[in-house]
Design a protein around this motif. Structure first.
Motif, mmCIF file in Angstrom:
data_model
loop_
_atom_site.group_PDB
_atom_site.id
_atom_site.type_symbol
_atom_site.label_atom_id
_atom_site.label_comp_id
_atom_site.label_asym_id
_atom_site.label_seq_id
_atom_site.Cartn_x
_atom_site.Cartn_y
_atom_site.Cartn_z
ATOM 1 N N ASN A 76 0.809 -1.223 0.000
ATOM 2 C CA ASN A 76 0.000 0.000 0.000
ATOM 3 C C ASN A 76 0.843 1.273 0.000
ATOM 4 O OD1 ASN A 76 -2.347 -1.592 0.206
ATOM 5 N ND2 ASN A 76 -2.088 -1.742 2.421
ATOM 6 N N LEU A 77 2.146 1.127 -0.210
ATOM 7 C CA LEU A 77 3.047 2.271 -0.126
ATOM 8 C C LEU A 77 3.287 2.859 -1.513
ATOM 9 C CD1 LEU A 77 4.654 3.836 1.996
ATOM 10 C CD2 LEU A 77 6.599 2.331 1.508
ATOM 11 N N ASP A 78 2.960 4.127 -1.646
ATOM 12 C CA ASP A 78 3.104 4.814 -2.932
ATOM 13 C C ASP A 78 4.496 5.445 -3.028
ATOM 14 O OD1 ASP A 78 2.673 6.078 -5.358
ATOM 15 O OD2 ASP A 78 1.647 7.796 -4.457
ATOM 16 N N ILE A 79 5.379 4.770 -3.766
ATOM 17 C CA ILE A 79 6.716 5.313 -4.032
ATOM 18 C C ILE A 79 6.810 5.555 -5.532
ATOM 19 C CG2 ILE A 79 9.207 5.001 -3.828
ATOM 20 C CD1 ILE A 79 8.734 3.043 -1.595
ATOM 21 N N ASP B 114 11.098 -4.820 -7.633
ATOM 22 C CA ASP B 114 10.535 -4.622 -8.971
ATOM 23 C C ASP B 114 10.180 -3.158 -9.240
ATOM 24 O OD1 ASP B 114 8.492 -4.482 -7.127
ATOM 25 O OD2 ASP B 114 7.028 -5.540 -8.374
ATOM 26 N N ARG B 115 10.589 -2.253 -8.360
ATOM 27 C CA ARG B 115 10.240 -0.843 -8.525
ATOM 28 C C ARG B 115 11.398 -0.078 -9.161
ATOM 29 N NH1 ARG B 115 6.122 1.130 -3.804
ATOM 30 N NH2 ARG B 115 5.289 -0.902 -3.227
ATOM 31 N N ASP B 116 11.040 0.882 -9.963
ATOM 32 C CA ASP B 116 12.027 1.711 -10.649
ATOM 33 C C ASP B 116 12.443 2.862 -9.742
ATOM 34 O OD1 ASP B 116 13.620 3.013 -12.482
ATOM 35 O OD2 ASP B 116 11.933 3.948 -13.542
ATOM 36 N N ILE B 117 13.240 2.510 -8.710
ATOM 37 C CA ILE B 117 13.681 3.514 -7.754
ATOM 38 C C ILE B 117 15.159 3.300 -7.443
ATOM 39 C CG2 ILE B 117 11.416 3.857 -6.687
ATOM 40 C CD1 ILE B 117 12.233 1.968 -4.449
ATOM 41 N N SER B 118 15.783 4.352 -6.951
ATOM 42 C CA SER B 118 17.171 4.284 -6.499
ATOM 43 C C SER B 118 17.171 3.994 -5.003
ATOM 44 C CB SER B 118 17.879 5.611 -6.778
ATOM 45 O OG SER B 118 19.124 5.668 -6.128
ATOM 46 N N VAL B 119 17.890 2.936 -4.589
ATOM 47 C CA VAL B 119 17.842 2.489 -3.201
ATOM 48 C C VAL B 119 19.216 2.535 -2.556
ATOM 49 C CG1 VAL B 119 17.339 0.549 -1.666
ATOM 50 C CG2 VAL B 119 15.840 1.015 -3.609
ATOM 51 N N THR B 120 19.292 3.232 -1.428
ATOM 52 C CA THR B 120 20.466 3.206 -0.561
ATOM 53 C C THR B 120 20.032 2.614 0.769
ATOM 54 O OG1 THR B 120 21.391 5.189 -1.602
ATOM 55 C CG2 THR B 120 22.255 4.580 0.569
ATOM 56 N N GLY C 242 8.488 17.886 1.068
ATOM 57 C CA GLY C 242 7.468 17.218 0.255
ATOM 58 C C GLY C 242 7.637 15.709 0.234
ATOM 59 N N GLY C 243 8.793 15.223 0.694
ATOM 60 C CA GLY C 243 9.049 13.794 0.733
ATOM 61 C C GLY C 243 8.403 13.129 1.935
ATOM 62 N N SER C 244 8.523 11.817 2.010
ATOM 63 C CA SER C 244 7.841 11.069 3.061
ATOM 64 C C SER C 244 8.803 10.216 3.872
ATOM 65 C CB SER C 244 6.736 10.185 2.463
ATOM 66 O OG SER C 244 7.276 9.270 1.527
ATOM 67 N N ILE C 245 8.410 9.961 5.106
ATOM 68 C CA ILE C 245 9.139 9.088 6.023
ATOM 69 C C ILE C 245 8.183 7.981 6.456
ATOM 70 C CG2 ILE C 245 10.318 8.920 8.249
ATOM 71 C CD1 ILE C 245 11.027 11.902 7.921
ATOM 72 N N VAL C 246 8.601 6.748 6.274
ATOM 73 C CA VAL C 246 7.764 5.587 6.590
ATOM 74 C C VAL C 246 8.359 4.875 7.799
ATOM 75 C CG1 VAL C 246 6.797 3.416 5.725
ATOM 76 C CG2 VAL C 246 7.186 5.344 4.152
ATOM 77 N N ILE C 247 7.528 4.621 8.795
ATOM 78 C CA ILE C 247 7.978 3.991 10.039
ATOM 79 C C ILE C 247 7.084 2.796 10.350
ATOM 80 C CG2 ILE C 247 8.260 4.312 12.533
ATOM 81 C CD1 ILE C 247 8.664 7.337 11.894
#
Length: 207
Positions: A36-39, A61-67, A134-139
């Motif tokens: 349910n997380l919109d990235i 499977d997401r088109d994102i840059s991950v660190t 404008g970014g998000s923090i998920v906990i």
């Protein structure tokens, strides 16, 4: 809790962590959070306290840059072994002292972290700092209810459990209170064990 002790604890936990916290109800809770997380595509995403990489399986499977960072060499090595081929970047780093520039990430994810770091106030401050406006923090973590005193039994066992690397008495409302002008709580819901574990999504509204 201190970082030096946490390193010892998580050196011990590393071989067994996935068995306890990446299976059964924990696996289902983690999976639901990411379903349910919109990235958005091409987002720069930071996993703070990635551990053995239990959450990374849900975003391969997401088109994102991950660190992904962690304090424990042993935990991070397990995550790196499983997911480095996905193009993720892994760094050994203290979540309370992030070496990234301010406003570096679109999304910051901290699962099962704020209950284990020695200083959750410093940790959330750093997470907010590196999140872009404008970014998000998920906990996803365990927190004591804000409206209740900690039961006597939990008060008694809290110091004992702390020696195992986690705190059962922290209240997220108190941790976030100093930053109420910088963030907005967009979601706060039970994620596991009748609200003992909660999913919280914050939006950074001001630097």
């Amino acid at each position: 809790m201190k970082n030096s002790w946490n390193k010892v604890i998580y050196r011990f936990w590393a071989p067994f962590y996935d068995y306890f916290f990446n299976s059964g109800p924990f696996f289902r809770a983690r999976k639901q959070i990411f379903e349910n997380l919109d990235i958005k595509a091409r987002s720069k995403t930071l996993f703070v306290g990635v551990g053995t990489g239990a959450d990374l399986q849900f975003i391969t499977d997401r088109d994102i840059s991950v660190t992904a960072i962690d304090l424990s060499t042993e935990m991070l090595d397990k995550a790196r072994t499983k997911y480095e081929s996905q193009g993720f970047t892994f760094k050994e780093m203290d979540a309370q002292n992030l070496s990234f520039s301010s406003e570096s990430f679109d999304v910051v994810i901290a699962n099962l972290l704020l209950s284990v770091v020695p200083d959750p106030d410093q940790c959330i401050q750093e997470m907010i700092r590196v999140t872009r406006t404008g970014g998000s923090i998920v906990i996803f973590d365990k927190f004591a209810p804000s409206s209740q005193e900690l039961p006597k039994i939990k008060k008694l066992i809290r110091p004992i459990i702390a020696t195992m690397g986690t705190d059962i008495g922290r209240k997220i409302e108190r941790i976030l209170q100093p930053y109420e002008d910088n963030i907005r709580i967009e979601e706060d819901m039970s994620a596991l064990f009748n609200g003992m574990y909660r999913k919280i999504i914050l939006r950074k509204i001001k630097t």
